[in-house]
Design a protein around this motif. Structure first.
Motif, short mmCIF file in Angstrom:
data_model
loop_
_atom_site.label_atom_id
_atom_site.label_comp_id
_atom_site.label_asym_id
_atom_site.label_seq_id
_atom_site.Cartn_x
_atom_site.Cartn_y
_atom_site.Cartn_z
N ALA A 141 -16.80 40.98 12.68
CA ALA A 141 -17.50 41.23 14.36
C ALA A 141 -16.99 42.49 15.32
N ASN A 142 -16.52 43.31 15.40
CA ASN A 142 -16.40 44.85 15.39
C ASN A 142 -17.11 45.39 14.59
N LEU A 143 -17.25 45.61 13.12
CA LEU A 143 -18.65 46.39 13.11
C LEU A 143 -20.31 45.91 13.06
N VAL A 144 -20.40 44.44 13.72
CA VAL A 144 -21.59 44.61 13.76
C VAL A 144 -21.48 45.37 15.00
N ALA A 145 -20.89 44.84 16.12
CA ALA A 145 -20.92 45.36 17.92
C ALA A 145 -20.72 47.25 17.30
N LEU A 146 -20.32 48.15 16.92
CA LEU A 146 -20.45 49.60 16.44
C LEU A 146 -21.43 49.45 15.74
N GLY A 147 -22.49 48.98 15.32
CA GLY A 147 -23.50 48.93 15.05
C GLY A 147 -25.15 49.20 15.88
N ALA A 148 -24.28 48.50 16.64
CA ALA A 148 -25.40 48.00 18.47
C ALA A 148 -25.42 49.50 18.39
N SER A 286 -20.98 45.22 24.51
CA SER A 286 -20.47 44.06 23.28
C SER A 286 -19.04 43.31 23.38
N ILE A 287 -18.92 42.26 23.19
CA ILE A 287 -17.11 41.80 23.10
C ILE A 287 -17.67 40.84 21.33
N ILE A 288 -16.22 41.64 20.98
CA ILE A 288 -15.78 40.24 20.09
C ILE A 288 -14.69 39.25 20.86
N VAL A 289 -14.83 38.11 20.11
CA VAL A 289 -13.86 36.82 19.90
C VAL A 289 -13.51 36.47 18.93
N ASP A 290 -12.48 36.27 18.00
CA ASP A 290 -11.91 35.25 16.83
C ASP A 290 -11.89 33.93 17.28
N PRO A 291 -12.73 33.35 17.41
CA PRO A 291 -12.28 31.57 16.63
C PRO A 291 -11.31 31.33 15.61
N HIS A 292 -11.35 31.54 14.80
CA HIS A 292 -9.76 31.68 14.12
C HIS A 292 -8.44 32.84 14.24
N LYS A 293 -8.92 33.07 15.34
CA LYS A 293 -7.08 33.29 16.03
C LYS A 293 -7.57 32.17 16.86
N TRP A 294 -7.41 32.93 18.62
CA TRP A 294 -6.19 32.21 19.28
C TRP A 294 -6.80 30.32 18.85
N LEU A 295 -8.56 30.12 19.17
CA LEU A 295 -9.04 29.01 19.42
C LEU A 295 -8.39 28.02 17.84
N GLY A 296 -7.69 28.37 17.12
CA GLY A 296 -7.85 26.95 15.94
C GLY A 296 -9.04 26.54 14.99
N ALA A 297 -9.81 27.97 14.94
CA ALA A 297 -10.61 27.11 14.21
C ALA A 297 -10.70 27.75 12.39
N SER A 298 -10.76 26.98 11.31
CA SER A 298 -10.24 27.26 10.39
C SER A 298 -10.93 28.72 9.88
N VAL A 299 -10.03 29.63 9.15
CA VAL A 299 -10.50 31.16 9.18
C VAL A 299 -12.09 31.60 8.46
N GLY A 300 -12.17 32.30 8.90
CA GLY A 300 -13.68 32.78 8.56
C GLY A 300 -14.92 32.99 9.70
N VAL A 301 -14.50 32.87 11.26
CA VAL A 301 -15.62 33.09 12.03
C VAL A 301 -15.01 33.93 13.24
N ALA A 302 -15.62 34.87 13.47
CA ALA A 302 -15.54 35.70 14.53
C ALA A 302 -16.92 35.80 15.17
N VAL A 306 -23.33 40.25 22.31
CA VAL A 306 -24.09 41.74 23.44
C VAL A 306 -24.91 41.04 24.68
N HIS A 307 -26.08 41.69 25.28
CA HIS A 307 -26.71 41.38 26.10
C HIS A 307 -28.10 41.04 25.86
N ASP A 308 -28.00 41.55 24.33
CA ASP A 308 -29.61 41.27 23.89
C ASP A 308 -29.51 41.48 22.91
N ARG A 309 -30.16 40.62 21.88
CA ARG A 309 -30.00 40.63 20.34
C ARG A 309 -30.75 41.29 19.42
#
Ligand SMILES: Cc1ncc(COP(=O)(O)O)c(C=O)c1O
Length: 486
Positions: A141-148, A286-302, A306-309
């Motif tokens: 997710a950080n890589l994608v944001a920094l790619g943008a 850009s902002i990232i959040v990992d649902p597999h951290k505090w939100l309790g999703a099974s691992v493998g999702v962030a 961005v404002h405009d994809r």
């Protein structure tokens, strides 16, 4: 009948058996995997099977050798990493997706939930109309944001870095407490890990805006192009939140891309006591959040927002692929979508680094649908309260020292006594003994040069009484170790 066909119609029974094994696992009555490693290693280390054993034997081995020897990460007392076991809702939804929608494309309910869940995350965290894309975790997710960010910075110079590569030095400004995936993103994006300028922090682990400004000015004077500023909304080490507003204003002033790494801490915005610390989110590019951290999703999702994809599309396009067009006749204005293959839906494969990818949104949808924003808020507040309760214990007990006032759900503290000459070594030893008891499993870290015991309360199954248990265990082991050293 082929072996593959023989399993048809048995999922209900097979899943029930595996579910029983998982329910048993979640009682955490088993000893740590390492204590029986000779048994399971001997049972599992088989030569490549030329003939299969069949599904019933696979399920038996899963139940007897694999599941009971899994990891401690889902235990309520596991507070070492910023990751946790998935909740049932998320686990069930991900399992369903692996069968009912092996890809996230095409006009299906799963594709719809991919987009809806991103929209729910944006609404829940106050990100306005930002648009998202899922990936495997905070690293990507950080890589994608920094790619943008790279795309945006070079486009301003009239270049397309995704097509032509980078032709000049750039700087990324991130606090010295930033996650190392930022440096790795620099390496992958061809700008180099050394392009990341570590900005000094205050004693609370928050980036100093003055130091940020100086670093940008120095780079500008040297002809280096400022590419991005990365702020933390919850550092991995201590949960510190950088001064987002002040940093965002500097980003605006210098017209530099402003990225916020909220992999762990963005959900903290739901705790109304902390909302002031999140002022400045609205300035982020850009902002990232990992649902597999505090939100309790099974691992493998962030999620990356961005404002405009379209900037992601320019940064990550794989160029046109004829087989990914869908079957709708776009030349025919009256053509309707009549089959799920007619339309591939949102082209996520053009917004990030993955073509094939699981439907991650359905897991996020399930966990938000199950407990709603109020349930999520209750969990975040409960975990933040746990860190504060631990800090209170430290203030009350002479043998405990609070090393940093908690911001989110991390509390850094240590055992102390006049009888101890080397507190770093002592606390390291204490944690080693603590985790061998297998109930409370925090990590250690360094805070302002001192070794700290660092529980991060995060798991959906973590409850408040755990704090008292952890304190009692630390105090008991502290006394034992002091006695042993005399
Ligand atoms: C702030 C922060 N950013 C990024 C990451 C990397 O996330 P992941 O492990 O999901 O790749 C982490 C991991 O703990 C993190 O805490």
């Amino acid at each position: 009948m082929s072996q593959d066909k023989a399993e048809t119609g048995r999922l209900q029974e097979l899943l029930a058996r595996v579910g029983g094994g998982l329910d048993q696992f979640l009682k955490f009555e088993h000893a740590d995997a390492i204590s029986r490693q000779q048994n399971w290693r001997a049972a599992l280390l088989q030569p490549l099977p030329q003939q299969g054993v069949g599904i019933d034997e696979v399920v038996r081995e899963l139940l007897e050798q694999v599941i009971p020897n899994g990891s401690p990460v889902s235990k309520p007392g596991f507070t070492a990493f910023i990751t946790t076991g998935g909740t049932s809702a998320s686990t069930l939804a991900s399992t369903a997706a692996s069968i009912a929608s092996p890809q996230r494309y095409m006009a299906t309910a799963f594709n719809l939930l991919e987009e809806l869940s991103l929209d729910w995350l944006a609404q829940m965290f106050g990100l306005g109309a930002m648009q998202g894309i899922y990936s495997s975790g905070g690293s990507v997710a950080n890589l994608v944001a920094l790619g943008a960010a790279r795309q945006s910075a070079f486009e301003k110079l009239g270049r397309d870095p995704a097509r032509d590569g980078v032709d000049r030095a750039v700087g990324i400004y991130a606090s010295s407490e930033c996650h190392h995936t930022i440096q790795r993103a620099g390496g992958v994006l061809g700008i180099g890990r050394r392009a990341i300028r570590p900005i000094v922090c205050d004693e609370q682990g928050r980036m100093l805006p003055g130091a940020l400004r100086s670093a940008i000015e120095q780079d500008l004077a040297a002809g280096v192009v400022p590419m991005a500023i990365v702020a933390n909304a919850g550092t991995t080490n201590t949960g510190a939140i950088d001064p987002l507003l002040a940093i965002g204003e500097i980003a605006r002033e210098f017209a530099v891309w402003f990225h916020i790494d909220g992999a762990y801490g963005l959900p903290g915005v739901l705790d109304e006591r902390l909302s002031h610390a999140y002022r400045g989110l609205e300035l982020a590019d850009s902002i990232i959040v990992d649902p597999h951290k505090w939100l309790g999703a099974s691992v493998g999702v962030a999620a990356t927002f961005v404002h405009d994809r379209s900037v992601l599309e320019r940064a990550f396009t794989q160029e046109a692929a004829d087989y990914l067009e869908g079957t709708l006749d776009h030349a025919d204005a009256s053509a309707q979508i009549e089959h799920s293959m007619d339309d591939f839906g949102v082209p996520y494969f053009n917004y990030g680094t993955e073509l094939s990818a699981p439907c991650r949104g359905v897991g996020v949808w399930a966990l938000i649908r199950e407990i709603g924003v109020s349930g999520m808020r209750e969990r975040i507040v409960r975990h933040n309260d746990m860190a504060r309760a631990l800090a209170d214990y430290c203030r009350q007990h002479d043998n405990l020292e609070l090393l940093l006032e908690p911001t989110l759900s991390v509390c850094c503290f240590r055992y102390r006594s006049a009888a101890i000459s080397d507190l770093d070594q002592f606390n390291q030893k204490l944690v080693r003994r603590l985790i061998r008891e297998d109930e409370f499993i925090p990590s250690t870290t360094r805070v302002n040069g001192q070794l700290a015991i660092r529980p991060c309360f995060l798991g959906a199954r973590a409850e408040s009484d755990q704090v008292t248990g952890l304190v009692q265990a630390v105090l008991r082991i502290g006394v034992e170790l002091v006695a042993e050293s005399n």
